[in-house]
Design an enzyme around this catalytic site. Sequence first.
Site, short mmCIF file in Angstrom:
data_model
loop_
_atom_site.label_atom_id
_atom_site.label_comp_id
_atom_site.label_asym_id
_atom_site.label_seq_id
_atom_site.Cartn_x
_atom_site.Cartn_y
_atom_site.Cartn_z
N ASP A 1 0.87 -1.18 0.00
CA ASP A 1 0.00 0.00 0.00
C ASP A 1 0.91 1.23 0.00
O ASP A 1 2.04 1.15 -0.47
CB ASP A 1 -0.93 -0.04 1.22
CG ASP A 1 -2.26 0.69 0.99
OD1 ASP A 1 -2.20 1.84 0.52
OD2 ASP A 1 -3.33 0.14 1.28
N HIS B 1 1.51 1.92 -3.32
CA HIS B 1 0.47 2.74 -3.93
C HIS B 1 0.94 4.17 -4.11
O HIS B 1 0.60 4.82 -5.09
CB HIS B 1 -0.81 2.71 -3.08
CG HIS B 1 -1.50 1.39 -3.11
ND1 HIS B 1 -2.69 1.15 -2.46
CD2 HIS B 1 -1.20 0.23 -3.74
CE1 HIS B 1 -3.07 -0.10 -2.67
NE2 HIS B 1 -2.17 -0.68 -3.44
#
Length: 486
Positions: free
Chosen positions: A297, A331
Amino acid sequence: MTASSLIRMLAAAFLASACCSTSETNVYEGVPFEMPRVQLPSIPSRSVCLTDFGAVGDGVTLNTEAFAKAIDHLAGLGGGRLEVPAGIWLTGPIGLQSHIELHLDQDAVIVFSTDQSLYPIIDTNFEGLDVRRCLSPLHAEGATDIAITGKGVIDGNGDPWREVKRRKVGDDTWKTILKRGGVLSEDGSVWYPDEGYMAARKTAGSLNFQDQSLDEEWIKTFLRPVMLSFRNCERVLLEDTSFQNSPCWNLHPLWCKDVTIRNISVRAPHYSTNGDGIDIEGCENVILTGSSFDVGDDAICIKSGKDADGRRHAKPCKNLIIKDCTVYHGHGGFVVGSEMSGGVENIWVSGCRFLGTDVGLRFKSTRGRGGVVKNIWCDHIYMKDIVSYGVIFNLYYAGVAASDKGDDDTADVQPVDETTPEFRDMHMSDMVCSGAKQAIFVNGLPEMPVTNLDFRNSIFTAQKGAEVHFAKNVTFDNVIVNGEKL
């Protein structure tokens, strides 16, 4: 200035900065705001070895009691260093106390047990909200002068805790995951560790805040912990250690002061749900240097609480220097938000590399958060193979994109109050982005535009250039996209 001359200028600047390491003496050099010297922990010189307290490093023996006895012993003496020698040390949660250093030999591996009975559900804070979740494997509350050092590895053993989306993994990995047992969603697109997790996820949707009527013990897997939670601590050091495979976020310093993080490595499977690298939340006076992240993430995340809980705690994240870090999968490379309700200010990000991240520099929030994000400097940022945006400001995070009707549309204007987020006074310079879907995307709110945002001396190679919605005083000085000046 031509594109080729700008590239030569940036390359020269990078080489000049690369010749100097981010040592304690020069990390402050050039900081564009008043930055106090971050205080290192004070740890007594005495030390003990984990094996002196009955620990066995065979990867099978549970050493929870040995860690606790060793730390209590040192605390009783006023602190010191707990040496973890070569071996694989299986354990339950480890709680650090004031004036304690956990030092890992380079061949030491601490592995946290997956036995959920070892992790009681406690009152804590996660994703900016006051919630109840499992006790973190590494934790400290209100401690002063604590450290984790040494070139060993700390493994959160997180695979049995996390859901996995089928689209994120290949066939072989998916087959391995199915062999763990667990349950599948009705359409077979998501694997869940157990029925309780799946039930909690259905009530939480894409969030991690479930229906509070569900029995906590039944959904315990869903309440998976972050691997390291240091809360309300002062003078914290993380140095040289590798952290990997957390059940949730990897590192979470929360409401801490004087935090030094240098030369660490953080790893998580690319498919790990909520597999953030480090979430620096509501902290003051932080230095992060020389570290690498390869996670599932956002990698380097700056937060300060969410919505009403965040505004009530009112703990801004301020005075941060982030230098000489590398992010691989993630991300976002450097990220602010979306939990920023307590405010974020005075951050300098310099000399960092984002290689293959979804986004390079990512700033996100949404209505309801409130909070002010200001005084952010990002320079000498080098990005390659960015999946979507080199730089993005999105105040409609997880919501509507910029108005299709254009910036003159006033139908969406909302009243400005304490729940309105504000982003202003941001400075981006000396960046190279080699490959992205879009170079720059700014998407503010019509009632609160992104304000005073400048880009200088940067070059992007991207499918699209810059797009700006609901913003004021956005300037481009010597910014080149695909050979053309903006």
